[in-house]
Scaffold this motif. Structure first.
Motif, PDB file in Angstrom:
ATOM      1  N   ALA A   1       0.812  -1.223   0.000  1.00 35.83           N
ATOM      2  CA  ALA A   1       0.000   0.000   0.000  1.00 35.83           C
ATOM      3  C   ALA A   1       0.840   1.265   0.000  1.00 35.83           C
ATOM      4  CB  ALA A   1      -0.982  -0.019   1.163  1.00 35.83           C
ATOM      5  N   SER A   2       1.867   1.296  -0.829  1.00 36.60           N
ATOM      6  CA  SER A   2       2.731   2.474  -0.899  1.00 36.60           C
ATOM      7  C   SER A   2       2.043   3.675  -1.532  1.00 36.60           C
ATOM      8  CB  SER A   2       3.994   2.152  -1.698  1.00 36.60           C
ATOM      9  OG  SER A   2       3.663   1.952  -3.064  1.00 36.60           O
TER      10      SER A   2
ATOM     11  N   VAL B   1      -1.765   4.455  -6.848  1.00 36.43           N
ATOM     12  CA  VAL B   1      -2.946   5.315  -6.730  1.00 36.43           C
ATOM     13  C   VAL B   1      -2.661   6.667  -7.377  1.00 36.43           C
ATOM     14  CG1 VAL B   1      -4.507   6.488  -5.119  1.00 36.43           C
ATOM     15  CG2 VAL B   1      -3.737   4.157  -4.633  1.00 36.43           C
ATOM     16  N   ALA B   2      -1.514   7.230  -7.078  1.00 38.37           N
ATOM     17  CA  ALA B   2      -1.136   8.527  -7.628  1.00 38.37           C
ATOM     18  C   ALA B   2      -0.896   8.463  -9.134  1.00 38.37           C
ATOM     19  CB  ALA B   2       0.113   9.045  -6.922  1.00 38.37           C
TER      20      ALA B   2
ATOM     21  N   ASP C   1      -8.158  -2.098   3.143  1.00 34.96           N
ATOM     22  CA  ASP C   1      -7.556  -2.989   4.134  1.00 34.96           C
ATOM     23  C   ASP C   1      -6.059  -3.202   3.901  1.00 34.96           C
ATOM     24  OD1 ASP C   1     -10.006  -3.333   5.451  1.00 34.96           O
ATOM     25  OD2 ASP C   1     -10.566  -5.013   4.165  1.00 34.96           O
ATOM     26  N   GLY C   2      -5.365  -2.138   3.520  1.00 36.48           N
ATOM     27  CA  GLY C   2      -3.925  -2.190   3.360  1.00 36.48           C
ATOM     28  C   GLY C   2      -3.425  -2.803   2.066  1.00 36.48           C
ATOM     29  N   VAL C   3      -4.316  -3.020   1.096  1.00 37.36           N
ATOM     30  CA  VAL C   3      -3.930  -3.599  -0.191  1.00 37.36           C
ATOM     31  C   VAL C   3      -4.596  -2.797  -1.305  1.00 37.36           C
ATOM     32  CG1 VAL C   3      -4.029  -5.659  -1.653  1.00 37.36           C
ATOM     33  CG2 VAL C   3      -3.710  -5.904   0.800  1.00 37.36           C
TER      34      VAL C   3
ATOM     35  N   CYS D   1       4.699   0.979  -8.978  1.00 35.84           N
ATOM     36  CA  CYS D   1       4.715   0.127  -7.795  1.00 35.84           C
ATOM     37  C   CYS D   1       6.150  -0.284  -7.464  1.00 35.84           C
ATOM     38  CB  CYS D   1       3.870  -1.127  -8.038  1.00 35.84           C
ATOM     39  SG  CYS D   1       3.899  -2.258  -6.630  1.00 35.84           S
ATOM     40  N   PRO D   2       6.645   0.107  -6.287  1.00 33.09           N
ATOM     41  CA  PRO D   2       8.033  -0.228  -5.940  1.00 33.09           C
ATOM     42  C   PRO D   2       8.250  -1.713  -5.630  1.00 33.09           C
ATOM     43  CG  PRO D   2       6.955   0.815  -4.087  1.00 33.09           C
ATOM     44  CD  PRO D   2       5.995   0.886  -5.247  1.00 33.09           C
TER      45      PRO D   2
END
Length: 64
Positions: free
Chosen positions: A12-13, A17-18, A29-31, A49-50
């Protein structure tokens, strides 16, 4: 084809989303979760995504 998220790799970095211009990704829920009705499959989220938790999946939606 669709874009999928491996929940085991996702932390969930929020980079995905950005990066999503369609606002198709949210954190639940953190995912990260993808709203397939909004996703245009441009793949902008994949390099954001890192943890390499996002990728393309071949096949139909019912192949899960």
């Amino acid at each position: 084809m669709k874009i999928v998220i491996d929940p085991k790799k996702c932390n969930a970095s929020r980079g995905c989303v950005a990066a999503c211009p369609e606002n198709a990704i949210s954190i639940v829920d953190g995912v990260a979760q993808i709203d397939e009705s909004r996703c245009d499959l441009d793949g902008m989220c994949i390099p954001a995504c890192p943890n390499q938790a996002i990728g393309y999946k071949e096949g139909r939606d019912d192949d899960d």
